[in-house]
Motif scaffolding. Structure first.
Motif, PDB file in Angstrom:
ATOM      1  N   LEU A  11      48.463  42.505  41.992  1.00  0.00           N
ATOM      2  CA  LEU A  11      47.794  41.312  43.010  1.00  0.00           C
ATOM      3  C   LEU A  11      49.118  40.898  43.552  1.00  0.00           C
ATOM      4  O   LEU A  11      49.200  40.611  44.858  1.00  0.00           O
ATOM      5  N   MET A  12      50.280  40.531  43.005  1.00  0.00           N
ATOM      6  CA  MET A  12      51.635  39.924  43.542  1.00  0.00           C
ATOM      7  C   MET A  12      51.939  40.920  44.397  1.00  0.00           C
ATOM      8  O   MET A  12      52.640  40.407  45.666  1.00  0.00           O
ATOM      9  N   LEU A  63      38.485  33.867  45.252  1.00  0.00           N
ATOM     10  CA  LEU A  63      39.002  34.240  44.140  1.00  0.00           C
ATOM     11  C   LEU A  63      39.454  35.747  44.316  1.00  0.00           C
ATOM     12  O   LEU A  63      38.571  36.634  45.000  1.00  0.00           O
ATOM     13  N   VAL A  64      40.511  36.390  43.913  1.00  0.00           N
ATOM     14  CA  VAL A  64      40.819  37.659  43.881  1.00  0.00           C
ATOM     15  C   VAL A  64      41.143  38.382  42.345  1.00  0.00           C
ATOM     16  O   VAL A  64      42.092  37.748  41.746  1.00  0.00           O
ATOM     17  N   MET A  65      40.346  39.291  42.068  1.00  0.00           N
ATOM     18  CA  MET A  65      40.529  39.597  40.615  1.00  0.00           C
ATOM     19  C   MET A  65      40.475  41.158  40.762  1.00  0.00           C
ATOM     20  O   MET A  65      39.434  41.921  40.734  1.00  0.00           O
ATOM     21  N   LEU A  74      33.426  36.917  34.380  1.00  0.00           N
ATOM     22  CA  LEU A  74      32.878  35.666  34.567  1.00  0.00           C
ATOM     23  C   LEU A  74      33.558  34.853  35.719  1.00  0.00           C
ATOM     24  O   LEU A  74      32.777  34.294  36.532  1.00  0.00           O
ATOM     25  N   PRO A  75      34.776  35.090  35.985  1.00  0.00           N
ATOM     26  CA  PRO A  75      35.684  34.299  37.167  1.00  0.00           C
ATOM     27  C   PRO A  75      35.000  34.528  38.248  1.00  0.00           C
ATOM     28  O   PRO A  75      34.857  33.313  39.198  1.00  0.00           O
ATOM     29  N   VAL A  88      37.112  41.611  44.468  1.00  0.00           N
ATOM     30  CA  VAL A  88      37.244  42.273  43.227  1.00  0.00           C
ATOM     31  C   VAL A  88      37.362  43.727  43.213  1.00  0.00           C
ATOM     32  O   VAL A  88      37.154  44.298  44.425  1.00  0.00           O
ATOM     33  N   SER A  89      37.793  44.218  42.106  1.00  0.00           N
ATOM     34  CA  SER A  89      37.820  45.746  41.893  1.00  0.00           C
ATOM     35  C   SER A  89      36.447  46.254  41.910  1.00  0.00           C
ATOM     36  O   SER A  89      35.310  45.563  41.581  1.00  0.00           O
ATOM     37  N   ASP A  90      36.312  47.455  42.533  1.00  0.00           N
ATOM     38  CA  ASP A  90      35.108  48.129  42.434  1.00  0.00           C
ATOM     39  C   ASP A  90      34.778  48.685  41.094  1.00  0.00           C
ATOM     40  O   ASP A  90      34.807  49.855  40.845  1.00  0.00           O
TER      41      ASP A  90
END
Length: 159
Positions: A11-12, A63-65, A74-75, A88-90
């Motif tokens: 992510l960074m 939100l990036v996960m 949950l986030p 989000v990731s697939d």
């Protein structure tokens, strides 16, 4: 959690790539873990209380996960309840919870993740649609419903 399965390092890197392409947002990490975070435009907030999370979600662009692995995930659902879209990731878990109500990228695809962050920032109509679709998707996911279903399963098992 700042743990390897959550891919904060990916992510960074994707964030730095998106900033180099004009992303105006900051990246905020909530929580703690084994991976240190930092860099230009990055804030590490540390542990947060539930009431703080709601205001963080509500004030976020997204939100990036980009997790490698998730149980329930949950986030993004918490963010959706606050009117915030997710990237989000697939992963299969999101088929069941968010479906098409989030931008999804292949796990580990740094370039696609950076592009998704830029897209969320540059396309307010997309951001609004994803937020509305996500709120609709999570509306039936209540604690009362979970309690009723759990009770019904336990009652059936006891028979």
């Amino acid at each position: 959690a700042l743990e390897p399965r959550k891919a904060p390092d990916l992510l960074m890197r994707a964030f730095a790539r998106a900033r180099a392409s004009g992303l105006d947002a900051e990246l905020w990490f909530a929580g703690e873990g084994r991976i240190a975070v930092g860099g230009a435009g990055i804030r590490a907030l540390g542990p947060t209380r539930d009431r703080d999370l709601a205001s963080l979600y509500a004030g976020a662009r997204a939100l990036v996960m980009p997790s490698w692995l998730e149980g329930f995930g949950l986030p993004p659902l918490e963010a959706a309840a606050c009117g915030t879209p997710s990237i989000v990731s697939d992963l299969a878990v999101y088929d069941e919870t968010l479906g098409d109500a989030a931008l999804r990228v292949a796990p580990g695809d740094e370039a696609a993740l950076a592009q998704a962050m830029l897209q969320i920032e540059r396309e307010p109509q997309l951001r609004a649609r994803l937020a509305a679709d996500a709120q609709h998707a999570v509306a039936p996911l209540t604690w009362a419903r979970a309690a009723r279903q759990t009770h019904a399963l336990l009652a059936a098992a006891a028979r």
